[in-house]
Write an enzyme that holds these catalytic residues in place. Structure first.
Site, PDB file in Angstrom:
ATOM      1  N   GLU A  28      17.730  10.548  -6.223  1.00 17.79           N
ATOM      2  CA  GLU A  28      17.982   9.629  -5.123  1.00 17.79           C
ATOM      3  C   GLU A  28      19.408   9.802  -4.607  1.00 17.79           C
ATOM      4  O   GLU A  28      20.310  10.145  -5.356  1.00 17.79           O
ATOM      5  CB  GLU A  28      17.776   8.178  -5.565  1.00 17.79           C
ATOM      6  CG  GLU A  28      16.328   7.801  -5.758  1.00 17.79           C
ATOM      7  CD  GLU A  28      16.112   6.298  -5.892  1.00 17.79           C
ATOM      8  OE1 GLU A  28      17.050   5.512  -5.633  1.00 17.79           O
ATOM      9  OE2 GLU A  28      14.986   5.919  -6.246  1.00 17.79           O
ATOM     10  N   HIS A  73      19.628   4.323   0.800  1.00 19.17           N
ATOM     11  CA  HIS A  73      19.251   5.143  -0.351  1.00 19.17           C
ATOM     12  C   HIS A  73      17.927   5.831  -0.058  1.00 19.17           C
ATOM     13  O   HIS A  73      17.203   5.450   0.854  1.00 19.17           O
ATOM     14  CB  HIS A  73      19.231   4.354  -1.660  1.00 19.17           C
ATOM     15  CG  HIS A  73      18.089   3.408  -1.825  1.00 19.17           C
ATOM     16  ND1 HIS A  73      18.043   2.175  -1.232  1.00 19.17           N
ATOM     17  CD2 HIS A  73      16.951   3.518  -2.552  1.00 19.17           C
ATOM     18  CE1 HIS A  73      16.927   1.551  -1.579  1.00 19.17           C
ATOM     19  NE2 HIS A  73      16.241   2.352  -2.378  1.00 19.17           N
ATOM     20  N   HIS A  75      14.184   7.443  -1.347  1.00 18.19           N
ATOM     21  CA  HIS A  75      13.066   7.393  -2.287  1.00 18.19           C
ATOM     22  C   HIS A  75      12.356   8.745  -2.176  1.00 18.19           C
ATOM     23  O   HIS A  75      11.481   8.907  -1.328  1.00 18.19           O
ATOM     24  CB  HIS A  75      12.092   6.257  -1.935  1.00 18.19           C
ATOM     25  CG  HIS A  75      12.535   4.898  -2.333  1.00 18.19           C
ATOM     26  ND1 HIS A  75      11.770   3.785  -2.102  1.00 18.19           N
ATOM     27  CD2 HIS A  75      13.649   4.461  -2.972  1.00 18.19           C
ATOM     28  CE1 HIS A  75      12.391   2.716  -2.564  1.00 18.19           C
ATOM     29  NE2 HIS A  75      13.549   3.103  -3.085  1.00 18.19           N
ATOM     30  N   ASP A  86      15.887  -3.038  -5.592  1.00 18.03           N
ATOM     31  CA  ASP A  86      16.403  -2.819  -4.236  1.00 18.03           C
ATOM     32  C   ASP A  86      16.687  -4.154  -3.560  1.00 18.03           C
ATOM     33  O   ASP A  86      17.743  -4.348  -2.956  1.00 18.03           O
ATOM     34  CB  ASP A  86      15.401  -2.041  -3.375  1.00 18.03           C
ATOM     35  CG  ASP A  86      15.222  -0.594  -3.781  1.00 18.03           C
ATOM     36  OD1 ASP A  86      16.089  -0.053  -4.495  1.00 18.03           O
ATOM     37  OD2 ASP A  86      14.195  -0.006  -3.382  1.00 18.03           O
TER      38      ASP A  86
END
Length: 141
Positions: A28, A73, A75, A86
């Site tokens: 990630e 971020h 995934h 999250d």
């Protein structure tokens, strides 16, 4: 503290996010979003940020005394919905939270508010002032 109104994200900033996420996969990618006025223009990567295939850990105690617009971020699995961790992170870091996934293009990302509800975040064509960079270099002389 009043939340800053965000009107959109600069196309170049989104392209940086997509490329960084593509380059980091299968781990990630994570960072914090900063705005110039109402437009997200920068990604701040804090010292000590850790990434793995399962998660990214941003050490908020490393954040200098500055306001952030939100977070970003990736995934790499392609699931673009926020997880429970999250959502907890979103509640601490602004009101624009971007999650990107494969194929890491302008159609493979979603923005959420601090509560994890999807929100609109237009991509804006913004002209960055390169003179600021040159001025900083002149100061080194």
């Amino acid at each position: 503290m009043r939340k800053k109104r965000i009107a959109g994200i600069a196309r170049d900033t989104l392209n940086f996010i997509l490329e960084a996420s593509r380059s980091t996969a299968p781990s990630e990618f994570a960072g914090l979003l900063q705005a110039d006025g109402e437009i997200i223009t920068e990604v701040l990567i804090l010292p000590g940020t850790e990434s793995s295939r399962m998660s990214a850990l941003v050490r908020l105690y490393m954040l200098p005394n500055m306001q952030v617009a939100g977070s970003v971020h990736s995934h790499p699995s392609g699931a673009l919905r926020p997880s429970e961790p999250d959502l907890l992170f979103f509640s601490r870091t602004g009101d624009c939270h971007i999650i990107v996934g494969p194929p890491f293009d302008e159609h493979s990302w979603v923005c959420y508010n601090a509560s994890g509800v999807g929100r609109d975040l237009p991509i804006l064509d913004v002209k960055f002032d390169d003179d600021d960079f040159d001025d900083d270099l002149d100061d080194l002389d």
